[in-house]
Design a protein around this motif. Structure first.
Motif, mmCIF file in Angstrom:
data_model
loop_
_atom_site.group_PDB
_atom_site.id
_atom_site.type_symbol
_atom_site.label_atom_id
_atom_site.label_comp_id
_atom_site.label_asym_id
_atom_site.label_seq_id
_atom_site.Cartn_x
_atom_site.Cartn_y
_atom_site.Cartn_z
ATOM 1 N N SER A 193 0.832 -1.207 0.000
ATOM 2 C CA SER A 193 0.000 0.000 0.000
ATOM 3 C C SER A 193 0.866 1.256 0.000
ATOM 4 C CB SER A 193 -0.929 -0.001 1.217
ATOM 5 O OG SER A 193 -1.852 -1.051 1.149
ATOM 6 N N ARG A 194 1.909 1.259 0.837
ATOM 7 C CA ARG A 194 2.798 2.427 0.898
ATOM 8 C C ARG A 194 3.475 2.658 -0.442
ATOM 9 N NH1 ARG A 194 3.798 0.753 6.251
ATOM 10 N NH2 ARG A 194 5.487 -0.618 5.560
ATOM 11 N N GLN A 195 3.936 1.585 -1.075
ATOM 12 C CA GLN A 195 4.614 1.705 -2.355
ATOM 13 C C GLN A 195 3.691 2.318 -3.409
ATOM 14 O OE1 GLN A 195 6.109 -2.023 -3.841
ATOM 15 N NE2 GLN A 195 7.266 -1.087 -5.506
ATOM 16 N N ASP A 198 3.010 5.988 -2.518
ATOM 17 C CA ASP A 198 4.184 6.830 -2.789
ATOM 18 C C ASP A 198 4.265 7.156 -4.282
ATOM 19 O OD1 ASP A 198 4.945 6.901 -0.169
ATOM 20 O OD2 ASP A 198 6.477 5.336 -0.340
ATOM 21 N N PRO A 262 1.339 11.285 4.338
ATOM 22 C CA PRO A 262 0.893 9.937 4.682
ATOM 23 C C PRO A 262 0.141 9.900 6.004
ATOM 24 C CG PRO A 262 3.194 10.196 5.243
ATOM 25 C CD PRO A 262 2.782 11.483 4.592
ATOM 26 N N GLN A 264 -2.105 6.747 8.670
ATOM 27 C CA GLN A 264 -2.589 5.380 8.855
ATOM 28 C C GLN A 264 -4.100 5.454 9.015
ATOM 29 O OE1 GLN A 264 -0.278 3.123 8.615
ATOM 30 N NE2 GLN A 264 -1.235 1.212 9.203
ATOM 31 N N PRO A 269 -2.052 2.301 5.055
ATOM 32 C CA PRO A 269 -1.535 3.598 4.615
ATOM 33 C C PRO A 269 -2.540 4.313 3.717
ATOM 34 C CG PRO A 269 0.163 1.910 4.414
ATOM 35 C CD PRO A 269 -1.135 1.191 4.719
#
Length: 315
Positions: A193-195, A198, A262, A264, A269
């Motif tokens: 999810s973060r990738q 980003d 970002p 949570q 994310p």
């Protein structure tokens, strides 16, 4: 002051006299101990943190009037009260959704780090999953949540939803099949999810149309929730090219006063958009096979109050 439950059965009996100080202390202690669990049950059933808080208040009023000597399992009893109150609230919420301006999205929660560590809990409260739960009937949703998320037995669930255990088994089977056909394929890790976020953020901040197209699935769907208060797409926007151009056009228009960061949200994310320093939008995503298949932008100010502080969820 003694509060008598408005709805009782042989298991939920109103007290016939004022509870003693020890009983009041015991009731308070049990409620506080299970409060985060009860909130999670109500929120997963309703998709609204504000309504979940109201359900907890109603649960407390009924719980405070219960004769604890008649209660064998306080956790189960509290979950039963919460479930029934949430089912009642769902009917009101359903009427509100019918007159809601544009798409209705679940209320985003700024969740504590430990929620993400419980993979099953995080998946159950993710924005994508909460939208799948919206497609169930109220009773199906209650049964699914209590069985699949909280692992309650069929007998316990039957008492909570006032159905027979056999009926609950049938409802659970039907709800599982319904959810399985609509939920994301496989559990997505926080790292994935973060990738994706980003990449999405970089593309938006630099105006990189191709970069945005690369992270979006060809059949991506954008849903916006402004509640008639903030500007948002009134109907789902489908297709990578349409969504990419709409996102870049909308955000770059305010580029000088806009920032993305970002957060949570609901165990995963997400991105928060600030406009002139004030929280403006929460953007959550649905991922399938590494690409964004769903973009959920919540702008309705009434739904952003639980983004000011972390919310603890429990199973």
């Amino acid at each position: 002051m003694r509060v008598t439950p408005t709805r009782t059965d042989e298991r939920e009996k109103p007290v016939t006299s004022e509870p003693s100080g020890r009983e009041r202390d015991g009731a308070t202690e049990a409620f506080v101990a299970h409060r985060n669990l009860l909130f999670t049950v109500a929120y997963e059933m309703l998709g609204s943190a504000a309504d979940a808080e109201d359900v907890l208040q109603e649960t407390w009023l009924r719980w405070a009037g219960v004769d604890l000597t008649e209660v064998r399992d306080r956790r189960a009893y509290l979950v039963r009260i919460t479930t029934r109150q949430a089912l009642n609230r769902l009917r009101t919420l359903g009427r509100r959704k019918e007159s809601y301006v544009g798409s209705w999205l679940p209320e985003p929660l700024l969740t504590t780090p430990d929620v993400a560590e419980d993979v099953e809990l995080a998946d159950s409260v993710s924005m994508a999953m909460m939208l799948v739960l919206e497609t169930l009937t109220p009773t199906e949703r209650a049964v699914f949540v209590l069985r699949e998320v909280f692992d309650l037995g069929y007998d316990e669930i039957a008492e909570a939803v006032e159905k027979s255990p056999a009926a609950v088994r049938q409802i659970a089977h039907r709800a599982r099949a319904h959810v399985a056909a609509r939920r994301p394929r496989g559990v997505v890790s926080a790292a994935e999810s973060r990738q994706a976020l980003d990449a999405f953020r970089r593309a938006v901040e630099t105006g990189d149309l191709q970069g945005l197209l690369d992270i979006l699935s060809p059949d991506v769907v954008l849903l916006g929730d402004g509640g008639g208060v903030k500007q948002a797409v009134l109907r789902p926007v489908t297709g990578r090219d349409k969504v990419a151009r709409l996102v870049l056009g909308g955000l770059l228009k305010h580029a000088a006063s806009l920032s993305l960061g970002p957060a949570q949200v609901n165990g995963y994310p997400a991105l928060v958009v600030h406009l002139d320093g004030a929280l403006d939008t929460v953007v959550a995503v649905r991922l399938d096979e590494g690409r964004i298949t769903g973009l959920y932008a919540v702008r309705n100010p009434e739904k952003l109050s639980h983004m000011r502080r972390e919310t603890a969820l429990r199973r």
